[in-house]
Write a protein that holds these residues in place. Structure first.
Motif, short mmCIF file in Angstrom:
data_model
loop_
_atom_site.label_atom_id
_atom_site.label_comp_id
_atom_site.label_asym_id
_atom_site.label_seq_id
_atom_site.Cartn_x
_atom_site.Cartn_y
_atom_site.Cartn_z
N UNK A 1 3.24 -11.55 3.73
CA UNK A 1 2.36 -11.79 4.88
C UNK A 1 1.37 -12.87 4.49
N UNK A 2 1.34 -13.95 5.28
CA UNK A 2 0.53 -15.12 4.94
C UNK A 2 -0.33 -15.48 6.15
N UNK A 3 -1.63 -15.63 5.93
CA UNK A 3 -2.54 -16.00 7.02
C UNK A 3 -3.62 -16.95 6.50
N UNK A 4 -4.27 -17.73 7.38
CA UNK A 4 -5.30 -18.66 6.92
C UNK A 4 -6.57 -17.93 6.50
N UNK A 5 -7.28 -18.52 5.57
CA UNK A 5 -8.61 -18.03 5.21
C UNK A 5 -9.61 -18.63 6.19
N UNK A 6 -10.68 -17.89 6.52
CA UNK A 6 -11.68 -18.45 7.44
C UNK A 6 -12.36 -19.65 6.82
#
Length: 349
Positions: free
Chosen positions: A294-299
Motif C-alpha cells: 500500500x503506497x500513498x503520498x506523504x503530506x
C-alpha cells in the motif's frame, strides 16, 4: 469459507478431547513411536544378545496394527468424545485401546500357532502380558495426548480472545463524515446514498463479526466500499490504483486487516493535501507467501491531517498478523521520495 463457518471451525477444534490422530503428521509420529516400542519390547523379551530382525518384525507387525487401528477408531469417536465429560471420554478411550489389544493378541496367537502347524491353545500368560503392557503404555500415552490437546485448546482460546480484543478496537473514525456525506446525497442522488449506506453497513457488520480468516475477495470488497464512501467526501482528490494478481478463491486474510491501513492512507496522505493524491494497492503471490503493498503520498511540509498521526493501526495490524501467522508474517514501512509505503507478507496456507 464464511466468517461464521471459520469461527465454528475454530471453536470445534478448540474443544477437542484428543488431537486429530488421523492427520498425516500424527500418523507418521504414531508409526515411528510404534516401531521404537516394537524394538524395545523385542529387546526386553529376547535380550540384546539374542535380538534379531525377525523378532523385531514380529513385534512390529502386531504393535503397528494395534496403534493404527486404535488411532482410527479414536478419530471416528472424536465427535462423541468431545461431547462427553472428560472422565467418561478418557475411560472409553482407554477401554477401546485395551479392547483392540485383546483382539489383535488373540488373532496373533491364532495366526502364529496356525503358521507353526500347532493346535490352537490360548496362552493366557502371553495375553495377560500384552494387556498389562497395553494398559501401562495406553495410560501414559492417552494422558500425554489429553494434556497436549488441553494445552492447545487453552492456547487457541487465548489466541481467539487476543484477536477479538484487537479487532474490537477497529471502529472507523470516518463514521460521522460518511453519515454527513450520505445525508447530503439523499436529496440529490438517492441511489448513491443508498449504496453508501449499504457499504457502511457491510463494513460495520464485518468489524463486529467474530475474528476469523476470510476470503481475500471479501476483504477487497469491503475496502472498495470504504474507499467509495471516502470518494463521496473527497471527490476527485482521492484516486485509487489497484494492481491485483489473479489468486485462488481459497486465498484467505484476517478480517479487516487492510481497511485500517487504507483509512490511515486517506487521513494522513490524501486529506491534508489540497490537490489530493493517489493510493496504490498491489496484491500478488510471492512464492509461498502473499505480498500486499500500500503506497500513498506523504503530506506536504506544513500540512497535517485533522487527526494526529499515530501507530495504533499499524501496531494493531502487526499484532493480528503475529497472532494468526506467528513470526512468518511481516509488516514493514518506508518513507522515500515523498511517498509512504507499507508492505505486508504472510504465508499462504
Amino acid at each position: 469459507m464464511t466468517d461464521s463457518h471459520a469461527s465454528r471451525t475454530d471453536r470445534a477444534e478448540s474443544d477437542n478431547f484428543l488431537p486429530n490422530l488421523c492427520a498425516p503428521q500424527a500418523v507418521l509420529v504414531l508409526v515411528l513411536v510404534a516401531e521404537l516400542l516394537s524394538l524395545l519390547l523385542a529387546m526386553i523379551n529376547r535380550g540384546l544378545a539374542h535380538l534379531t530382525w525377525d523378532a523385531v518384525a514380529l513385534y512390529s507387525f502386531q504393535v503397528q496394527w494395534i496403534v493404527l487401528v486404535s488411532a482410527v477408531l479414536l478419530c471416528r469417536l472424536q465427535p462423541s468424545l468431545n461431547r462427553w465429560p472428560a472422565v467418561r471420554a478418557g475411560a472409553v478411550s482407554y477401554g477401546l485401546v485395551l479392547l483392540v489389544t485383546l483382539v489383535f493378541s488373540l488373532l496373533g496367537q491364532w495366526l502364529m500357532q496356525g503358521f507353526l502347524g500347532a493346535p490352537w491353545s490360548l496362552n493366557l500368560w502371553q495375553l495377560a502380558e500384552n494387556l498389562l503392557s497395553a494398559a501401562i503404555l495406553a495410560g501414559i500415552g492417552l494422558r500425554y495426548l489429553y494434556l497436549q490437546q488441553q494445552l492447545r485448546n487453552q492456547q487457541q482460546a487465548e489466541l481467539n480472545a487476543r484477536i477479538q480484543a484487537l479487532q474490537s478496537r477497529i471502529r472507523p473514525h470516518f463514521l460521522f463524515n460518511s453519515l454527513n456525506s450520505i445525508a447530503s446525497l439523499i436529496a440529490t442522488a438517492p441511489d448513491r446514498a443508498e449504496r453508501a449506506v449499504e457499504d457502511l453497513a457491510s463494513l460495520f457488520r464485518a468489524s463486529l463479526a467474530e475474528p476469523a480468516l476470510i476470503p481475500l475477495a471479501r476483504e477487497l470488497e469491503l475496502c472498495q466500499g470504504y474507499l467509495a464512501m471516502e470518494q463521496l467526501r473527497l471527490g476527485d482528490r482521492l484516486r485509487v490504483d489497484w494492481h491485483l494478481e489473479a489468486l485462488p478463491e481459497s486465498t484467505m486474510i484476517p478480517a479487516l486487516l487492510l481497511q485500517p491501513l487504507l483509512e490511515n492512507a486517506v487521513f494522513h496522505g490524501i486529506e491534508p493535501r489540497p490537490e489530493g493524491g493517489d493510493i496504490q494497492i498491489q496484491i500478488a503471490r510471492s512464492g509461498m507467501q502473499l505480498a500486499i503493498r500500500i503506497d500513498n503520498p506523504l503530506p506536504a511540509t506544513g500540512h497535517t491531517s485533522e487527526r494526529p498521526s499515530n501507530k495504533m493501526a499499524l501496531n494493531n495490524v502487526r499484532h493480528r498478523l503475529q497472532a494468526h501467522f506467528g513470526q512468518a508474517a511481516r509488516l514493514s514501512e518506508t518513507r522515500d521520495g515523498g511517498r509512504f509505503t507499507l508492505i505486508i507478507t504472510y504465508p499462504l496456507e
